[in-house]
Design an enzyme around this catalytic site. Structure first.
Site, mmCIF file in Angstrom:
data_model
loop_
_atom_site.group_PDB
_atom_site.id
_atom_site.type_symbol
_atom_site.label_atom_id
_atom_site.label_comp_id
_atom_site.label_asym_id
_atom_site.label_seq_id
_atom_site.Cartn_x
_atom_site.Cartn_y
_atom_site.Cartn_z
ATOM 1 N N LYS A 20 6.948 49.993 32.941
ATOM 2 C CA LYS A 20 6.144 51.201 32.749
ATOM 3 C C LYS A 20 6.288 51.658 31.301
ATOM 4 O O LYS A 20 7.242 51.308 30.591
ATOM 5 C CB LYS A 20 6.586 52.323 33.700
ATOM 6 C CG LYS A 20 8.048 52.775 33.567
ATOM 7 C CD LYS A 20 8.322 53.761 32.452
ATOM 8 C CE LYS A 20 9.790 54.173 32.367
ATOM 9 N NZ LYS A 20 10.098 54.913 31.117
ATOM 10 N N ALA A 107 15.389 49.507 27.061
ATOM 11 C CA ALA A 107 14.188 49.558 26.228
ATOM 12 C C ALA A 107 13.270 50.724 26.550
ATOM 13 O O ALA A 107 12.241 50.903 25.903
ATOM 14 C CB ALA A 107 13.413 48.248 26.372
ATOM 15 N N GLY A 108 13.593 51.503 27.585
ATOM 16 C CA GLY A 108 12.722 52.600 27.973
ATOM 17 C C GLY A 108 11.521 52.169 28.788
ATOM 18 O O GLY A 108 10.550 52.911 28.929
ATOM 19 N N LEU A 109 11.574 50.968 29.354
ATOM 20 C CA LEU A 109 10.461 50.412 30.115
ATOM 21 C C LEU A 109 10.711 50.397 31.619
ATOM 22 O O LEU A 109 9.877 49.907 32.387
ATOM 23 C CB LEU A 109 10.151 49.001 29.629
ATOM 24 C CG LEU A 109 9.746 48.886 28.149
ATOM 25 C CD1 LEU A 109 9.612 47.421 27.743
ATOM 26 C CD2 LEU A 109 8.449 49.639 27.871
ATOM 27 N N GLY A 110 11.865 50.911 32.045
ATOM 28 C CA GLY A 110 12.138 51.037 33.473
ATOM 29 C C GLY A 110 12.454 49.741 34.182
ATOM 30 O O GLY A 110 12.272 49.645 35.405
ATOM 31 N N GLY A 111 12.941 48.743 33.467
ATOM 32 C CA GLY A 111 13.183 47.439 34.082
ATOM 33 C C GLY A 111 14.132 47.471 35.262
ATOM 34 O O GLY A 111 13.836 46.916 36.329
ATOM 35 N N SER A 113 15.035 50.068 37.149
ATOM 36 C CA SER A 113 14.470 50.860 38.245
ATOM 37 C C SER A 113 13.374 50.092 38.977
ATOM 38 O O SER A 113 13.284 50.131 40.206
ATOM 39 C CB SER A 113 13.901 52.174 37.703
ATOM 40 O OG SER A 113 14.927 52.989 37.171
ATOM 41 N N ASP A 146 13.487 57.542 38.273
ATOM 42 C CA ASP A 146 12.141 56.979 38.204
ATOM 43 C C ASP A 146 11.890 55.852 39.203
ATOM 44 O O ASP A 146 10.793 55.291 39.237
ATOM 45 C CB ASP A 146 11.809 56.506 36.786
ATOM 46 C CG ASP A 146 12.816 55.499 36.239
ATOM 47 O OD1 ASP A 146 13.835 55.260 36.907
ATOM 48 O OD2 ASP A 146 12.584 54.969 35.140
#
Length: 293
Positions: A20, A107-111, A113, A146
């Site tokens: 995301k 990275a702030g991409l929600g991997g 989660s 998230d």
């Protein structure tokens, strides 16, 4: 608790765990429990990890991956997700979880989660056992703020600590260039160092107005921002340079995703997006993605 025994029709299943980006992220206030209330728009994109769930004869849970940056023990969020599903369902099973990573970590991409949500959804199919929706969402929230979003995906407006999700109409099509500078940023560090005095701005509006189509999508630059950028850019000025360069390459919006470190640029056309990806790929890990709807 007496465990239920079930006839398992499938021995393994493969789930895609999509990343995301955050289109705007506003930190509203710090709560008494230490968490922060926020407002954001989650947009799922087609960059994904692959999660393979395989039934084991023994009832232990084993994590496997070719990625050396993630834990392969009970500290892995996928391991926790499997345990919580097993406890909630009362089913007795062992599981091997193989994680093929494409989404960068930290990275702030929600991997992580997204991986956890994929395990929950995959287990419902693999075990032919559907948890009540409220119970599933409670498990997801316990795993991470998230994680509930990744159960539904698409485009969503989020409030609370990011766990109050409202699915909304998708944005117009765009191309997203993700630039990952090989810097891992801890969300815990970002929240701990967050300073409300640094986020004063005249431009920012409630993100709910954007999803109500009161703001033209291509004008987002003038109205949204990520409150984490000021503290993260102060420590990692290279990220600000990447953001500025994305604008120079033709992005109509460039922003850090989550607490970083990925910087993304949104483009209306594929040619400029591909040119930007090619430019940044000479130095960084880059992805050209599109939204999942």
């Amino acid at each position: 608790m007496n465990r239920k025994y079930t006839v398992i029709l499938l021995k393994e299943i493969i789930e895609k765990a999509y990343a995301k980006i955050n289109i705007g992220l506003k930190i509203i206030s710090k709560r008494p429990d230490g968490y922060h209330d926020l407002e954001t728009i989650f947009q799922q994109i087609d960059l994904c990890d692959t999660i393979k769930l395989s039934i084991r004869k023994s009832n232990d849970i084993v994590i496997k991956s070719d990625n050396k940056n993630i834990p392969l023990d009970e500290n892995n969020i996928c391991h926790k997700a499997a345990l919580l599903f097993r406890a909630a369902s009362g089913l007795d099973f062992g599981l091997t979880i193989h994680i093929q990573k494409e989404i960068p970590t930290g990275a702030g991409l929600g991997g992580g989660s997204s991986n956890a949500a994929a395990v929950l959804l995959g287990l419902e199919k693999l075990m032919a056992y559907k948890l009540p929706e409220k119970r599933l969402n409670r498990i997801a929230r316990d795993l991470g703020a998230d994680v509930p979003f990744f159960l539904v995906g698409g485009t969503a407006y989020a409030e609370g600590i990011g766990d109050k999700i409202k699915t909304v109409r998708p944005f117009p099509d765009f191309f997203a260039v993700l630039v990952y500078p090989n810097i891992e940023i801890s969300s815990a560090w970002a929240y701990k160092n967050f300073n409300f005095n640094l986020t004063k701005t005249k431009k920012i509006i409630k993100l709910s107005r954007i999803i109500q189509n009161r703001i033209c999508f291509s004008d987002l630059k003038d109205y949204v921002e990520n409150d984490f950028e000021k503290i993260v850019f102060a420590k990692y000025p290279e990220l600000l340079k990447i953001k500025e360069l994305l604008y120079r390459k033709g992005a109509f919006l460039a922003m850090m995703s989550g607490s970083g470190s990925t910087i993304f640029g949104l483009f209306t056309g594929s040619e400029k997006a591909e040119a930007a990806r090619k430019y940044f790929s000479e130095k960084y890990k880059c992805f050209l993605t599109q939204p999942k709807k």
